[in-house]
Each structure stands twice: as structure tokens, then as C-alpha cells.
Design an enzyme around this catalytic site. Structure first.
Site, PDB file in Angstrom:
ATOM      1  CB  VAL A  11      41.382   3.678  -2.875  1.00  0.00           C
ATOM      2  CG1 VAL A  11      39.887   3.576  -3.153  1.00  0.00           C
ATOM      3  CG2 VAL A  11      41.818   5.135  -2.881  1.00  0.00           C
ATOM      4  CE  LYS A  35      50.148  -3.425  -2.194  1.00  0.00           C
ATOM      5  NZ  LYS A  35      49.571  -2.420  -3.080  1.00  0.00           N
ATOM      6  CG  PHE A 151      35.606  12.578  -2.461  1.00  0.00           C
ATOM      7  CD1 PHE A 151      36.060  13.496  -3.405  1.00  0.00           C
ATOM      8  CD2 PHE A 151      34.422  11.896  -2.712  1.00  0.00           C
ATOM      9  CE1 PHE A 151      35.337  13.739  -4.562  1.00  0.00           C
ATOM     10  CE2 PHE A 151      33.690  12.132  -3.869  1.00  0.00           C
ATOM     11  CZ  PHE A 151      34.151  13.055  -4.795  1.00  0.00           C
ATOM     12  CB  CYS A 259      45.224  12.287  -5.221  1.00  0.00           C
ATOM     13  SG  CYS A 259      44.706  10.627  -4.804  1.00  0.00           S
ATOM     14  CE  LYS A 262      46.416   9.011  -9.626  1.00  0.00           C
ATOM     15  NZ  LYS A 262      45.025   9.206 -10.000  1.00  0.00           N
TER      16      LYS A 262
HETATM   17  P1  NAD Z   1      47.630   1.821  -5.176  1.00  0.00           P
HETATM   18  O1  NAD Z   1      48.639   1.926  -6.240  1.00  0.00           O
HETATM   19  O2  NAD Z   1      48.027   2.028  -3.759  1.00  0.00           O
HETATM   20  O3  NAD Z   1      46.900   0.399  -5.246  1.00  0.00           O
HETATM   21  C1  NAD Z   1      46.450  -0.190  -6.425  1.00  0.00           C
HETATM   22  C2  NAD Z   1      46.439  -1.705  -6.218  1.00  0.00           C
HETATM   23  O4  NAD Z   1      45.804  -2.318  -7.326  1.00  0.00           O
HETATM   24  C3  NAD Z   1      47.827  -2.327  -6.125  1.00  0.00           C
HETATM   25  O5  NAD Z   1      47.921  -3.080  -4.920  1.00  0.00           O
HETATM   26  C4  NAD Z   1      47.921  -3.237  -7.364  1.00  0.00           C
HETATM   27  O6  NAD Z   1      48.695  -4.389  -7.146  1.00  0.00           O
HETATM   28  C5  NAD Z   1      46.454  -3.563  -7.587  1.00  0.00           C
HETATM   29  N1  NAD Z   1      46.104  -3.998  -8.950  1.00  0.00           N
HETATM   30  C6  NAD Z   1      46.475  -3.485 -10.136  1.00  0.00           C
HETATM   31  N2  NAD Z   1      45.905  -4.151 -11.146  1.00  0.00           N
HETATM   32  C7  NAD Z   1      45.137  -5.123 -10.597  1.00  0.00           C
HETATM   33  C8  NAD Z   1      44.285  -6.129 -11.119  1.00  0.00           C
HETATM   34  N3  NAD Z   1      44.074  -6.295 -12.414  1.00  0.00           N
HETATM   35  N4  NAD Z   1      43.678  -6.952 -10.234  1.00  0.00           N
HETATM   36  C9  NAD Z   1      43.852  -6.826  -8.913  1.00  0.00           C
HETATM   37  N5  NAD Z   1      44.645  -5.886  -8.360  1.00  0.00           N
HETATM   38  C10 NAD Z   1      45.259  -5.036  -9.193  1.00  0.00           C
HETATM   39  O7  NAD Z   1      46.488   2.871  -5.583  1.00  0.00           O
HETATM   40  P2  NAD Z   1      45.599   3.802  -4.624  1.00  0.00           P
HETATM   41  O8  NAD Z   1      46.414   4.913  -4.083  1.00  0.00           O
HETATM   42  O9  NAD Z   1      44.804   2.954  -3.698  1.00  0.00           O
HETATM   43  O10 NAD Z   1      44.623   4.442  -5.720  1.00  0.00           O
HETATM   44  C11 NAD Z   1      43.656   3.688  -6.411  1.00  0.00           C
HETATM   45  C12 NAD Z   1      42.762   4.627  -7.180  1.00  0.00           C
HETATM   46  O11 NAD Z   1      42.047   5.481  -6.278  1.00  0.00           O
HETATM   47  C13 NAD Z   1      43.506   5.573  -8.127  1.00  0.00           C
HETATM   48  O12 NAD Z   1      42.720   5.790  -9.255  1.00  0.00           O
HETATM   49  C14 NAD Z   1      43.618   6.856  -7.319  1.00  0.00           C
HETATM   50  O13 NAD Z   1      43.728   7.994  -8.124  1.00  0.00           O
HETATM   51  C15 NAD Z   1      42.312   6.845  -6.564  1.00  0.00           C
HETATM   52  N6  NAD Z   1      42.336   7.579  -5.297  1.00  0.00           N
HETATM   53  C16 NAD Z   1      43.401   7.456  -4.464  1.00  0.00           C
HETATM   54  C17 NAD Z   1      43.397   8.116  -3.243  1.00  0.00           C
HETATM   55  C18 NAD Z   1      44.573   8.022  -2.310  1.00  0.00           C
HETATM   56  O14 NAD Z   1      44.626   8.812  -1.354  1.00  0.00           O
HETATM   57  N7  NAD Z   1      45.508   7.116  -2.502  1.00  0.00           N
HETATM   58  C19 NAD Z   1      42.289   8.910  -2.883  1.00  0.00           C
HETATM   59  C20 NAD Z   1      41.214   8.996  -3.752  1.00  0.00           C
HETATM   60  C21 NAD Z   1      41.238   8.316  -4.964  1.00  0.00           C
END
Ligand code: NAD
Length: 436
Positions: A11, A35, A151, A259, A262
């Protein structure tokens, strides 16, 4: 606008790239040094169609930066997007550890008023908790919190960001809402503005509804198999009803990913916490858990015992066009096959690197689909990658010991399969048993 994005996962990275592309100066912050190093070289740590060229274009234009130095990025930012993970706790609730840490990081760095926009999926009330934390930890500045749930779908995330159906903005403060709306206006997507709690709920309710649609059609598929109906025909006929709509009516071995699993559990937990037992949603989850095991059931029915059978697993990521392995059906299927003492040979066009970290170590990896099928007693299709959809069915006949296919994604038309000496079991459709 000077924007910081916290968390460069699926995201955060897409958000950062897209906001830079519409002209903002964006600094993406992550705690993961590896990363960030990768991103700085213009390499995306995730597989997402179209992301790398867009990343490079905006980096070269001097609008997109990557850093582990959150403090500097937050200090300079007018608006900070939070896109850290909110994974699942053991009891199904959302784990807010990363989010709370991000709040602390921001609070300890900012020296001027700022708007914090929450993209992470968070339980109802979390944005208000963030606001309270900011008031306590950074009383010297005014920090407004705006909910802006995401989304996008992995695999078409770039497309979805530029062509989404709506942008939801939940805010208590009109001025902050207006700033966030202005940031997003160039996308040309309808903006739906509401209060914070409703915005938080829109995200969970949307995912729960889509998951329900999937579990619903999968239950219909299971019944179709027993009564001799064809779920593809049923879904096509249902989908023509505008009240129902045709999307998310593809029968298969269930949903996975980062998503739906969870978020459905988190919503059930949110409901349980206020003494509401969300029976419908619990059934959706239960149906999905069973559905992920459907191919194992079918294979056991066909073979009796699976011990010593060589099974080709085609597709490991939770869906095509992504390398995301979170809650992928392959995790369940590989584990169960190995428990039955089958030999598992796996292939995925993109996700093999990530899969090797999370699948059991007994899994053997093939470099090509043909190699995975070589001498196999059965093939199981778990992800509908185009490579499999377009695979000539003669490959199964020529390579496998016995061309027996368990297709968890209904990749092939029954009429096509019927032209080959293949045994074919799919979801919600009649089986074909053409092996002589
Ligand atoms: P992800 O696990 O791929 O990425 C999260 C990132 O945050 C990681 O790179 C991690 O190193 C970094 N991080 C953690 N703590 C940190 C901090 N204090 N400072 C800086 N970086 C930090 O997660 P994602 O799949 O991108 O999802 C993120 C959020 O968006 C979640 O809440 C998820 O439910 C929501 N979401 C995800 C999707 C999807 O398709 N992946 C779609 C809609 C919503």
C-alpha cells in the site's frame, strides 16, 4: 504538497508512487534498510505490474525519495500517510504495534502542524486513539488525523489507484478533510467524505461483503457439483442481475491474501467485543477454510491414499500478478499433501522466491511448468496465472505420468478439456474422465 509515507509495503509504495506521479514531493519511509536500499536503486521489493517504470520516472523527476530517516521526512512534511501493516493477532484482532510505533515516531519528530492520514486498515476507534496519542506525545503542535482507507487490489494496484471507484475520507476536521480531498482530486475519482468511524467501518464492511460473495458462490458451486448444475453458468446468469453484479462470483478454492482473511476475522472480533455475534461473517470464514482444502478432498476421493503420489502444484501466490504469499491456498494445500506423504513439486511464474521462505522445506521447486508436470501423478492448479490458462492441454498429456488435473480456479473450458485424454476435476462443474 510535501508528503511523507510511513511503510513502503504494497500500500505505502503504491500510494507514494501515485502521489508523486500527480505532482507531489513524496518521501517514503521504512524501517527495513534492505527494502529502502532496493527502492533507491529503482528496484521494487514487491512484484506489482507497472510499478517499477512509474517509480523510476518519478525518482528521476525529483519527486520521489526513499529513506529510513523518518524524523527528517516527518519534520518537513505537510501531510503524513501511515501505511504500516496491521497483521492479525492470535485471537483474530488487528495487531496495532506497528501503527502505534509509527505514531510515536511521528510525534517525536514533528515541529509544525501536520495532517496524518491513515491508510492502514484499522479497527473502529483507532484513528481517535491516534489523535489522543498525538495530543499527549506532541502537545506543542496540532496534528489532525484523517482516515483514508485503501481499496487497491494487489496485482492491479497501480490501475486501481488511478481508476478506483471511490476515495473515502473520514474526518472530524473539515479543513483537514479538504486538504486530503485536494491532494487526491487529480486522480479524478469520486470522493466520499464521512466521519472517521464510518470510514473505518466502510473498509471492513467492504472486505467482509466481498469475502461473503466469494464464500456464497463457493457454497453454490459445492451444491452444483452434487445436483449436476454448472456454477459458471449459474454465476453468469446471476451476475446479469444488476442488483447482484458479476464480479466476485468466480467459484474456486477460496480467498487468501493479506486482507480478506485478517479483515474478516478482525471485524468478527470487533463485533464480539461489543457482544454482537456476527454469525454470517463467521460462516463466511468457516466456508473459506473448508474451501481451501477442496482439492485435497477431491484427490483423496480419486486416489484413496496420496502417499508417494507426485503432485505438481501450479501457482503459489494467493492470486495472479502478485508475489504475495500471505494466506495463500498453496500454504494449506502443500502442508496437507506433505502430511499425506505425497511428493510436492511446485511452480509459480513469479512467487517462487517468496514461496521458498514460507512453504515447508520438503517442497521441490521446478523452473518451468513443464518440469513440474514431468512424471506427476496429479496436477493441482491453485492460482489462475495466464501462463496456466494459456498452457496447451497437450502438455499435461505429454508430461504427466497420469494426466489427472484438479483445477482449483476453473482455468479451462470443459469443452476444451473434453478433447484430450485427461481426467479433470474443477470447482462446481462436472468432472471429465477421459483417460483410457
Ligand atoms: P506490508 O506488510 O506489505 O508493508 C508494511 C511496511 O511497513 C513494511 O515494509 C514495514 O517494514 C513497514 N513498517 C512497519 N513499521 C514501520 C515504522 N514504524 N516506520 C516505517 N515503516 C514501518 O503491508 P501492506 O500489505 O502494504 O498493508 C499495509 C496496510 O494497508 C495494512 O493495514 C493492510 O491491511 C492495508 N491494506 C492492504 C492492502 C493490500 O492489498 N496489501 C489493500 C488495502 C489495505
Amino acid at each position: 504538497m510535501n508528503i511523507a509515507v510511513v511503510g513502503t509495503g504494497y500500500v505505502g509504495l503504491v500510494t507514494g508512487v501515485a502521489l508523486a506521479h500527480i505532482g507531489h514531493r513524496v518521501t517514503c519511509v521504512d524501517v527495513d534498510q534492505e527494502k529502502v536500499d532496493c527502492l533507491r536503486q529503482g528496484i521494487s521489493p514487491i512484484y506489482e505490474p507497472g510499478i517499477e517504470p512509474l517509480m523510476k520516472e518519478n525518482m528521476e523527476a525529483g519527486r520521489l525519495f526513499f529513506t529510513t530517516d523518518g524524523a527528517s521526512a516527518f519534520r518537513e512534511a505537510d501531510v503524513i500517510y501511515v501505511a504500516v501493516g496491521t497483521p492479525e493477532n492470535e485471537d483474530g484482532s488487528a495487531n496495532l504495534t506497528y501503527l502505534r510505533q509509527a505514531v510515536k515516531d511521528i510525534a517525536s519528530a514533528v515541529t509544525k502542524d501536520v495532517i496524518v492520514v491513515t491508510k492502514s486498515t484499522v479497527p473502529i476507534g483507532t484513528n481517535h486513539e491516534m489523535k489522543r496519542m498525538f495530543a499527549e506525545l506532541a502537545p506543542h503542535v496540532r496534528i489532525e488525523v484523517v482516515s483514508n482507507p485503501e481499496f487497491l487490489r494487489e496485482g492491479s494496484a497501480i490501475h486501481d489507484t488511478f481508476h478506483g471507484d471511490r476515495i473515502v475520507i473520514g474526518a472530524d476536521d473539515e479543513q483537514a478533510a479538504a486538504v486530503v480531498a485536494d491532494i487526491h482530486r487529480p486522480f479524478g475519482i469520486p470522493i466520499f467524505q464521512t466521519d472517521i468511524r464510518s470510514a473505518e467501518m466502510i473498509k471492513y464492511a467492504s472486505n467482509a461483503f466481498l469475502a461473503a460473495k466469494i464464500s456464497f458462490i463457493n457454497e453454490i458451486a459445492n451444491i452444483c457439483e452434487k445436483v449436476g448444475a454448472d456454477v459458471e453458468q449459474v454465476a453468469a446468469g446471476m451476475g446479469m442481475d444488476a442488483r447482484i453484479g458479476s464480479s466476485f462470483l468466480r467459484a474456486g478454492i477460496g480467498y487468501g491474501g493479506s486482507c480478506f482473511p485478517k479483515d474478516t476475522k478482525a471485524l468478527a472480533k470487533i463485533a464480539a467485543n461489543i457482544d454482537h455475534h456476527f454469525e454470517l461473517l463467521k460462516a463466511v470464514i468457516e466456508v473459506n477454510n473448508k474451501q481451501q482444502r477442496k482439492l485435497i478432498e477431491k484427490a483423496k476421493e480419486r486416489f484413496g491414499r496420496l502417499a508417494g503420489k507426485r503432485v505438481a502444484l501450479l501457482g503459489l501466490s494467493f492470486k495472479p500478478n502478485t508475489d504475495d504469499m500471505r494466506e495463500a491456498a498453496s500454504l494449506v494445500v502443500a502442508r496437507e499433501l506433505l502430511a499425506e506423504q505425497a511428493i510436492v513439486v511446485a511452480y509459480d511464474p513469479i512467487a517462487m522466491g517468496k514461496a521458498a521462505h514460507v512453504l515447508p522445506k520438503e517442497v521441490i521447486y521446478a523452473d518451468r511448468v513443464e518440469q513440474a508436470l514431468e512424471r506427476a501423478d496429479a496436477a493441482m492448479i491453485l492460482t489462475e496465472w495466464d501462463e496456466f490458462r494459456q498452457l496447451d492441454l497437450s502438455v499435461y498429456v505429454n508430461k504427466m505420468k497420469t494426466p489427472i488435473i484438479f483445477d482449483g480456479r476453473n482455468c479451462y473450458a470443459l469443452d476444451d478439456v473434453a478433447c484430450y485424454p485427461i481426467e479433470y476435476y474443477s470447482i462446481g462443474r462436472k468432472s471429465i474422465t477421459n483417460i483410457k
